[in-house]
Design an enzyme around this catalytic site. Structure first.
Site, PDB file in Angstrom:
ATOM      1  N   ASN A   1     -31.533  47.085  43.190  1.00  0.00           N
ATOM      2  CA  ASN A   1     -31.050  46.698  44.523  1.00  0.00           C
ATOM      3  C   ASN A   1     -29.556  46.991  44.680  1.00  0.00           C
ATOM      4  O   ASN A   1     -29.111  47.472  45.716  1.00  0.00           O
ATOM      5  CB  ASN A   1     -31.262  45.198  44.767  1.00  0.00           C
ATOM      6  CG  ASN A   1     -32.719  44.809  44.801  1.00  0.00           C
ATOM      7  OD1 ASN A   1     -33.589  45.662  44.811  1.00  0.00           O
ATOM      8  ND2 ASN A   1     -32.990  43.510  44.822  1.00  0.00           N
ATOM      9  N   GLY A   2     -28.792  46.663  43.629  1.00  0.00           N
ATOM     10  CA  GLY A   2     -27.339  46.841  43.680  1.00  0.00           C
ATOM     11  C   GLY A   2     -26.969  48.311  43.809  1.00  0.00           C
ATOM     12  O   GLY A   2     -26.122  48.682  44.630  1.00  0.00           O
TER      13      GLY A   2
ATOM     14  N   ASN B   1     -29.467  35.659  35.656  1.00  0.00           N
ATOM     15  CA  ASN B   1     -28.888  35.946  36.979  1.00  0.00           C
ATOM     16  C   ASN B   1     -27.975  34.823  37.492  1.00  0.00           C
ATOM     17  O   ASN B   1     -27.160  35.036  38.385  1.00  0.00           O
ATOM     18  CB  ASN B   1     -29.980  36.208  38.030  1.00  0.00           C
ATOM     19  CG  ASN B   1     -30.657  37.565  37.892  1.00  0.00           C
ATOM     20  OD1 ASN B   1     -31.776  37.755  38.341  1.00  0.00           O
ATOM     21  ND2 ASN B   1     -29.975  38.524  37.272  1.00  0.00           N
TER      22      ASN B   1
ATOM     23  N   ARG C   1     -24.292  35.655  37.726  1.00  0.00           N
ATOM     24  CA  ARG C   1     -23.729  36.570  38.734  1.00  0.00           C
ATOM     25  C   ARG C   1     -22.721  35.820  39.608  1.00  0.00           C
ATOM     26  O   ARG C   1     -22.716  34.587  39.637  1.00  0.00           O
ATOM     27  CB  ARG C   1     -24.848  37.159  39.590  1.00  0.00           C
ATOM     28  CG  ARG C   1     -25.711  38.108  38.781  1.00  0.00           C
ATOM     29  CD  ARG C   1     -26.620  38.938  39.652  1.00  0.00           C
ATOM     30  NE  ARG C   1     -27.351  39.872  38.807  1.00  0.00           N
ATOM     31  CZ  ARG C   1     -28.001  40.924  39.248  1.00  0.00           C
ATOM     32  NH1 ARG C   1     -28.024  41.209  40.541  1.00  0.00           N
ATOM     33  NH2 ARG C   1     -28.640  41.724  38.414  1.00  0.00           N
TER      34      ARG C   1
ATOM     35  N   ASP D   1     -35.893  46.282  40.031  1.00  0.00           N
ATOM     36  CA  ASP D   1     -34.509  46.572  39.651  1.00  0.00           C
ATOM     37  C   ASP D   1     -33.926  47.665  40.547  1.00  0.00           C
ATOM     38  O   ASP D   1     -34.661  48.512  41.051  1.00  0.00           O
ATOM     39  CB  ASP D   1     -34.491  47.020  38.178  1.00  0.00           C
ATOM     40  CG  ASP D   1     -33.091  47.007  37.595  1.00  0.00           C
ATOM     41  OD1 ASP D   1     -32.187  46.416  38.219  1.00  0.00           O
ATOM     42  OD2 ASP D   1     -32.899  47.601  36.524  1.00  0.00           O
TER      43      ASP D   1
ATOM     44  N   ARG E   1     -41.458  48.894  36.031  1.00  0.00           N
ATOM     45  CA  ARG E   1     -40.031  48.622  36.175  1.00  0.00           C
ATOM     46  C   ARG E   1     -39.436  49.713  37.054  1.00  0.00           C
ATOM     47  O   ARG E   1     -39.658  50.903  36.800  1.00  0.00           O
ATOM     48  CB  ARG E   1     -39.324  48.595  34.818  1.00  0.00           C
ATOM     49  CG  ARG E   1     -37.843  48.313  35.016  1.00  0.00           C
ATOM     50  CD  ARG E   1     -37.079  47.949  33.778  1.00  0.00           C
ATOM     51  NE  ARG E   1     -35.751  47.496  34.198  1.00  0.00           N
ATOM     52  CZ  ARG E   1     -35.026  46.611  33.563  1.00  0.00           C
ATOM     53  NH1 ARG E   1     -35.462  46.065  32.472  1.00  0.00           N
ATOM     54  NH2 ARG E   1     -33.840  46.259  34.025  1.00  0.00           N
TER      55      ARG E   1
ATOM     56  N   ARG F   1     -35.962  49.045  29.680  1.00  0.00           N
ATOM     57  CA  ARG F   1     -35.768  47.757  29.006  1.00  0.00           C
ATOM     58  C   ARG F   1     -36.795  46.743  29.501  1.00  0.00           C
ATOM     59  O   ARG F   1     -37.271  46.829  30.622  1.00  0.00           O
ATOM     60  CB  ARG F   1     -34.383  47.179  29.356  1.00  0.00           C
ATOM     61  CG  ARG F   1     -33.218  47.819  28.707  1.00  0.00           C
ATOM     62  CD  ARG F   1     -31.964  46.979  28.948  1.00  0.00           C
ATOM     63  NE  ARG F   1     -31.550  46.988  30.343  1.00  0.00           N
ATOM     64  CZ  ARG F   1     -30.795  47.932  30.886  1.00  0.00           C
ATOM     65  NH1 ARG F   1     -30.376  48.948  30.150  1.00  0.00           N
ATOM     66  NH2 ARG F   1     -30.450  47.869  32.165  1.00  0.00           N
TER      67      ARG F   1
ATOM     68  N   SER G   1     -33.732  36.027  37.282  1.00  0.00           N
ATOM     69  CA  SER G   1     -33.801  35.645  35.867  1.00  0.00           C
ATOM     70  C   SER G   1     -32.845  34.485  35.595  1.00  0.00           C
ATOM     71  O   SER G   1     -31.934  34.212  36.380  1.00  0.00           O
ATOM     72  CB  SER G   1     -33.432  36.839  34.984  1.00  0.00           C
ATOM     73  OG  SER G   1     -32.043  37.087  35.083  1.00  0.00           O
TER      74      SER G   1
HETATM   75  C1  FPP Z   1     -32.400  43.560  40.601  1.00  0.00           C
HETATM   76  O1  FPP Z   1     -31.492  44.413  41.216  1.00  0.00           O
HETATM   77  C2  FPP Z   1     -32.973  42.603  41.513  1.00  0.00           C
HETATM   78  C3  FPP Z   1     -32.716  41.263  41.524  1.00  0.00           C
HETATM   79  C4  FPP Z   1     -31.764  40.625  40.595  1.00  0.00           C
HETATM   80  C5  FPP Z   1     -33.316  40.353  42.490  1.00  0.00           C
HETATM   81  C6  FPP Z   1     -34.651  40.695  43.031  1.00  0.00           C
HETATM   82  C7  FPP Z   1     -34.714  40.174  44.408  1.00  0.00           C
HETATM   83  C8  FPP Z   1     -35.338  40.757  45.454  1.00  0.00           C
HETATM   84  C9  FPP Z   1     -36.152  41.963  45.324  1.00  0.00           C
HETATM   85  C10 FPP Z   1     -35.205  40.229  46.849  1.00  0.00           C
HETATM   86  C11 FPP Z   1     -35.755  38.911  47.125  1.00  0.00           C
HETATM   87  C12 FPP Z   1     -37.055  38.639  46.485  1.00  0.00           C
HETATM   88  C13 FPP Z   1     -37.944  37.773  46.974  1.00  0.00           C
HETATM   89  C14 FPP Z   1     -39.188  37.468  46.241  1.00  0.00           C
HETATM   90  C15 FPP Z   1     -37.712  37.127  48.254  1.00  0.00           C
HETATM   91  P1  FPP Z   1     -29.994  44.460  40.666  1.00  0.00           P
HETATM   92  O2  FPP Z   1     -29.176  43.618  41.565  1.00  0.00           O
HETATM   93  O3  FPP Z   1     -29.962  44.082  39.235  1.00  0.00           O
HETATM   94  O4  FPP Z   1     -29.683  45.990  40.866  1.00  0.00           O
HETATM   95  P2  FPP Z   1     -28.686  46.899  40.013  1.00  0.00           P
HETATM   96  O5  FPP Z   1     -29.205  46.905  38.605  1.00  0.00           O
HETATM   97  O6  FPP Z   1     -28.792  48.218  40.682  1.00  0.00           O
HETATM   98  O7  FPP Z   1     -27.328  46.279  40.153  1.00  0.00           O
END
Ligand code: FPP
Length: 247
Positions: free
Chosen positions: A26-27, A72, A75, A24, A192, A198, A69
Protein backbone atom coordinates in the site's frame (compact mmCIF):
# COMPACT_ATOMS: atom_id res chain seq x y z
CA UNK A 1 -20.80 -12.00 -16.69
CA UNK A 2 -18.33 -14.52 -15.30
CA UNK A 3 -14.74 -13.98 -16.28
CA UNK A 4 -13.09 -16.59 -18.45
CA UNK A 5 -10.52 -17.28 -15.77
CA UNK A 6 -13.21 -17.80 -13.15
CA UNK A 7 -14.98 -20.26 -15.45
CA UNK A 8 -11.71 -22.09 -16.00
CA UNK A 9 -10.81 -22.49 -12.33
CA UNK A 10 -14.34 -23.62 -11.51
CA UNK A 11 -14.24 -26.16 -14.30
CA UNK A 12 -11.01 -27.58 -12.85
CA UNK A 13 -12.84 -27.83 -9.54
CA UNK A 14 -9.85 -27.83 -7.20
CA UNK A 15 -10.71 -24.60 -5.46
CA UNK A 16 -8.56 -24.11 -2.36
CA UNK A 17 -10.78 -24.29 0.73
CA UNK A 18 -8.74 -21.77 2.65
CA UNK A 19 -6.83 -18.87 1.10
CA UNK A 20 -4.73 -16.52 3.23
CA UNK A 21 -3.39 -13.19 1.99
CA UNK A 22 -0.57 -10.91 3.12
CA UNK A 23 -1.78 -7.61 1.68
CA UNK A 24 1.44 -5.71 1.05
CA UNK A 25 2.51 -2.69 -0.97
CA UNK A 26 0.00 0.00 0.00
CA UNK A 27 2.79 2.41 0.96
CA UNK A 28 4.76 1.88 -2.25
CA UNK A 29 1.62 2.22 -4.35
CA UNK A 30 1.02 5.62 -2.76
CA UNK A 31 4.65 6.76 -2.95
CA UNK A 32 4.86 6.01 -6.67
CA UNK A 33 1.91 8.36 -7.16
CA UNK A 34 3.25 11.07 -4.88
CA UNK A 35 0.40 10.41 -2.44
CA UNK A 36 0.45 9.96 1.36
CA UNK A 37 0.63 6.37 2.63
CA UNK A 38 -2.93 6.73 3.85
CA UNK A 39 -4.12 6.98 0.25
CA UNK A 40 -2.60 3.56 -0.42
CA UNK A 41 -4.43 2.04 2.52
CA UNK A 42 -7.69 3.62 1.36
CA UNK A 43 -7.31 2.08 -2.07
CA UNK A 44 -6.32 -1.13 -0.30
CA UNK A 45 -9.76 -1.20 1.26
CA UNK A 46 -11.33 -1.08 -2.20
CA UNK A 47 -9.16 -4.07 -3.16
CA UNK A 48 -10.36 -5.92 -0.05
CA UNK A 49 -13.96 -5.44 -1.20
CA UNK A 50 -13.23 -6.77 -4.68
CA UNK A 51 -11.19 -9.76 -3.51
CA UNK A 52 -13.82 -10.77 -0.93
CA UNK A 53 -16.47 -10.76 -3.67
CA UNK A 54 -14.17 -12.73 -5.95
CA UNK A 55 -13.51 -15.28 -3.22
CA UNK A 56 -17.26 -15.81 -2.81
CA UNK A 57 -17.64 -16.19 -6.59
CA UNK A 58 -14.84 -18.75 -6.70
CA UNK A 59 -16.35 -20.80 -3.88
CA UNK A 60 -13.56 -20.36 -1.35
CA UNK A 61 -14.73 -21.43 2.11
CA UNK A 62 -12.32 -19.45 4.27
CA UNK A 63 -10.51 -16.24 3.31
CA UNK A 64 -7.97 -14.89 5.81
CA UNK A 65 -6.61 -11.36 5.37
CA UNK A 66 -3.62 -9.99 7.28
CA UNK A 67 -4.99 -6.50 7.95
CA UNK A 68 -2.81 -5.27 10.83
CA UNK A 69 0.13 -6.98 12.49
CA UNK A 70 1.24 -6.67 16.08
CA UNK A 71 4.39 -5.05 14.70
CA UNK A 72 2.28 -2.43 12.89
CA UNK A 73 1.64 -0.75 16.28
CA UNK A 74 5.18 0.60 15.88
CA UNK A 75 4.24 2.69 12.82
CA UNK A 76 3.80 6.47 13.22
CA UNK A 77 0.67 7.35 15.18
CA UNK A 78 -1.13 9.11 12.32
CA UNK A 79 -0.74 6.03 10.11
CA UNK A 80 -2.10 3.75 12.86
CA UNK A 81 -5.02 6.14 13.33
CA UNK A 82 -5.70 6.11 9.59
CA UNK A 83 -5.64 2.30 9.46
CA UNK A 84 -7.97 2.05 12.44
CA UNK A 85 -10.33 4.61 10.91
CA UNK A 86 -10.37 2.56 7.70
CA UNK A 87 -11.08 -0.61 9.61
CA UNK A 88 -14.03 1.07 11.29
CA UNK A 89 -15.23 2.45 7.97
CA UNK A 90 -14.93 -0.97 6.34
CA UNK A 91 -16.81 -2.68 9.17
CA UNK A 92 -19.59 -0.06 9.11
CA UNK A 93 -19.98 0.19 5.35
CA UNK A 94 -19.69 -3.50 4.44
CA UNK A 95 -21.76 -5.00 7.25
CA UNK A 96 -25.08 -5.21 5.42
CA UNK A 97 -23.54 -6.29 2.12
CA UNK A 98 -21.44 -9.05 3.69
CA UNK A 99 -24.42 -10.24 5.67
CA UNK A 100 -26.49 -10.36 2.47
CA UNK A 101 -23.73 -12.37 0.76
CA UNK A 102 -23.66 -14.86 3.66
CA UNK A 103 -20.09 -13.96 4.67
CA UNK A 104 -19.35 -14.60 8.36
CA UNK A 105 -16.71 -12.14 9.53
CA UNK A 106 -14.34 -13.11 12.32
CA UNK A 107 -11.58 -10.97 13.78
CA UNK A 108 -8.54 -12.83 15.05
CA UNK A 109 -5.88 -11.10 17.13
CA UNK A 110 -5.62 -8.81 20.12
CA UNK A 111 -8.99 -7.14 19.72
CA UNK A 112 -8.72 -5.65 23.21
CA UNK A 113 -5.90 -3.37 22.02
CA UNK A 114 -8.26 -1.51 19.67
CA UNK A 115 -9.83 1.78 20.69
CA UNK A 116 -13.52 1.82 21.54
CA UNK A 117 -14.72 3.09 18.13
CA UNK A 118 -13.08 0.55 15.82
CA UNK A 119 -13.62 -2.21 18.37
CA UNK A 120 -17.35 -1.58 18.58
CA UNK A 121 -17.61 -1.50 14.76
CA UNK A 122 -15.69 -4.75 14.51
CA UNK A 123 -17.82 -6.40 17.19
CA UNK A 124 -20.96 -5.29 15.35
CA UNK A 125 -19.90 -6.77 12.02
CA UNK A 126 -18.80 -10.00 13.70
CA UNK A 127 -22.08 -10.28 15.62
CA UNK A 128 -24.36 -9.41 12.73
CA UNK A 129 -22.72 -11.67 10.15
CA UNK A 130 -22.25 -14.64 12.50
CA UNK A 131 -24.91 -16.78 10.82
CA UNK A 132 -23.31 -16.46 7.34
CA UNK A 133 -22.86 -19.81 5.62
CA UNK A 134 -21.33 -18.87 2.25
CA UNK A 135 -17.80 -18.00 3.34
CA UNK A 136 -15.85 -17.20 6.47
CA UNK A 137 -13.73 -14.06 6.34
CA UNK A 138 -10.99 -13.80 8.96
CA UNK A 139 -9.56 -10.34 9.47
CA UNK A 140 -6.26 -10.70 11.30
CA UNK A 141 -5.83 -7.62 13.43
CA UNK A 142 -3.05 -6.95 15.92
CA UNK A 143 -1.99 -10.47 15.06
CA UNK A 144 1.42 -12.11 14.95
CA UNK A 145 2.20 -15.77 14.45
CA UNK A 146 4.75 -16.12 17.24
CA UNK A 147 2.46 -14.33 19.66
CA UNK A 148 -0.35 -16.73 18.76
CA UNK A 149 1.92 -19.70 19.49
CA UNK A 150 3.10 -18.24 22.81
CA UNK A 151 -0.52 -17.63 23.86
CA UNK A 152 -1.41 -21.22 23.00
CA UNK A 153 1.53 -22.52 25.06
CA UNK A 154 0.41 -20.38 28.00
CA UNK A 155 -3.13 -21.71 27.76
CA UNK A 156 -1.97 -25.34 27.73
CA UNK A 157 0.44 -24.68 30.63
CA UNK A 158 -2.45 -23.19 32.65
CA UNK A 159 -4.56 -26.27 31.99
CA UNK A 160 -1.70 -28.50 33.07
CA UNK A 161 -1.17 -26.48 36.24
CA UNK A 162 -4.85 -26.83 37.10
CA UNK A 163 -4.43 -30.59 36.68
CA UNK A 164 -6.79 -30.72 33.68
CA UNK A 165 -4.14 -31.81 31.20
CA UNK A 166 -1.31 -34.32 31.19
CA UNK A 167 1.56 -32.75 29.16
CA UNK A 168 2.02 -36.08 27.36
CA UNK A 169 -1.47 -35.66 25.90
CA UNK A 170 -0.39 -32.56 23.97
CA UNK A 171 -0.33 -33.33 20.27
CA UNK A 172 -0.67 -31.28 17.07
CA UNK A 173 -4.42 -31.50 17.10
CA UNK A 174 -4.75 -30.27 20.70
CA UNK A 175 -2.24 -27.50 20.01
CA UNK A 176 -4.23 -26.42 16.94
CA UNK A 177 -7.37 -26.24 19.07
CA UNK A 178 -5.96 -23.43 21.22
CA UNK A 179 -4.87 -21.24 18.31
CA UNK A 180 -7.05 -18.40 16.98
CA UNK A 181 -7.83 -20.62 13.97
CA UNK A 182 -9.23 -23.50 16.05
CA UNK A 183 -11.52 -25.69 13.96
CA UNK A 184 -10.42 -24.24 10.60
CA UNK A 185 -8.50 -26.11 7.92
CA UNK A 186 -4.93 -24.85 7.37
CA UNK A 187 -4.57 -22.47 4.41
CA UNK A 188 -4.14 -24.32 1.11
CA UNK A 189 -2.80 -21.21 -0.57
CA UNK A 190 -0.96 -18.13 0.73
CA UNK A 191 -0.86 -15.09 -1.52
CA UNK A 192 1.57 -12.28 -0.82
CA UNK A 193 1.42 -9.14 -2.91
CA UNK A 194 4.10 -6.61 -3.90
CA UNK A 195 6.78 -9.20 -4.62
CA UNK A 196 8.29 -9.65 -1.15
CA UNK A 197 9.52 -13.16 -0.37
CA UNK A 198 8.78 -13.26 3.35
CA UNK A 199 6.25 -14.80 5.74
CA UNK A 200 6.46 -11.79 8.11
CA UNK A 201 5.33 -13.60 11.26
CA UNK A 202 2.04 -14.68 9.69
CA UNK A 203 0.29 -17.96 10.62
CA UNK A 204 3.57 -19.70 11.40
CA UNK A 205 1.93 -22.89 12.62
CA UNK A 206 -0.81 -23.08 10.00
CA UNK A 207 1.35 -22.49 6.91
CA UNK A 208 3.41 -25.69 7.33
CA UNK A 209 2.27 -27.22 4.01
CA UNK A 210 0.62 -24.22 2.36
CA UNK A 211 1.37 -23.45 -1.28
CA UNK A 212 2.93 -20.00 -1.67
CA UNK A 213 2.06 -17.56 -4.43
CA UNK A 214 3.92 -14.27 -4.71
CA UNK A 215 2.35 -11.59 -6.87
CA UNK A 216 4.35 -8.56 -7.96
CA UNK A 217 1.18 -6.44 -7.95
CA UNK A 218 0.84 -3.90 -5.12
CA UNK A 219 -2.18 -4.66 -2.94
CA UNK A 220 -4.24 -1.58 -4.00
CA UNK A 221 -4.05 -2.82 -7.63
CA UNK A 222 -4.91 -6.42 -6.73
CA UNK A 223 -8.31 -7.51 -8.07
CA UNK A 224 -10.44 -10.62 -8.11
CA UNK A 225 -8.86 -11.49 -11.47
CA UNK A 226 -5.46 -11.64 -9.76
CA UNK A 227 -7.02 -13.92 -7.14
CA UNK A 228 -8.36 -16.19 -9.90
CA UNK A 229 -4.88 -16.23 -11.49
CA UNK A 230 -3.38 -17.33 -8.17
CA UNK A 231 -5.96 -20.11 -7.88
CA UNK A 232 -5.25 -21.18 -11.45
CA UNK A 233 -1.55 -21.41 -10.60
CA UNK A 234 -2.41 -23.41 -7.45
CA UNK A 235 -4.40 -25.86 -9.57
CA UNK A 236 -1.23 -26.69 -11.49
CA UNK A 237 0.69 -27.58 -8.33
CA UNK A 238 1.22 -31.06 -7.01
CA UNK A 239 0.76 -31.16 -3.25
CA UNK A 240 2.65 -33.95 -1.53
CA UNK A 241 2.64 -33.02 2.18
CA UNK A 242 6.11 -34.57 2.54
CA UNK A 243 5.08 -37.83 0.86
CA UNK A 244 6.02 -39.17 -2.56
CA UNK A 245 3.76 -38.81 -5.57
CA UNK A 246 0.89 -41.28 -5.84
CA UNK A 247 0.98 -43.82 -8.66
C1 FPP B 1 0.76 -3.33 3.93
O1 FPP B 1 1.18 -2.27 3.13
C2 FPP B 1 -0.61 -3.18 4.36
C3 FPP B 1 -1.01 -2.91 5.64
C4 FPP B 1 -0.06 -2.70 6.75
C5 FPP B 1 -2.41 -2.75 6.01
C6 FPP B 1 -3.43 -3.49 5.22
C7 FPP B 1 -4.65 -2.68 5.21
C8 FPP B 1 -5.52 -2.56 4.19
C9 FPP B 1 -5.41 -3.33 2.95
C10 FPP B 1 -6.65 -1.58 4.22
C11 FPP B 1 -7.70 -1.79 5.21
C12 FPP B 1 -8.10 -3.19 5.40
C13 FPP B 1 -9.30 -3.56 5.83
C14 FPP B 1 -9.62 -4.98 6.09
C15 FPP B 1 -10.34 -2.56 6.03
P1 FPP B 1 2.45 -1.43 3.60
O2 FPP B 1 1.94 -0.19 4.24
O3 FPP B 1 3.34 -2.26 4.44
O4 FPP B 1 3.11 -1.12 2.20
P2 FPP B 1 4.65 -0.90 1.88
O5 FPP B 1 5.36 -2.17 2.24
O6 FPP B 1 4.65 -0.63 0.42
O7 FPP B 1 5.08 0.29 2.69
Amino acid sequence: MESELLERIKLDGRIPSHVAVIMDGNGRWARERGLPRYAGHRRGMVAVRDVVEGAVEAGIEVLTLFAFSKENWQRPRPEIAALMALLKRYADSERQELKAQGVAVHVLGELDRLRAGPRAAVERIVGETAAGKTMRLNLMISYSGRDEIVRAVRELARRARRGELDPDEIDESLFGSVLYTAGLPDPDLLIRTSGELRISNFMLWQLAYTELYISSVYWPDFTREHLFAAISDYQRRERRFGRVTAG
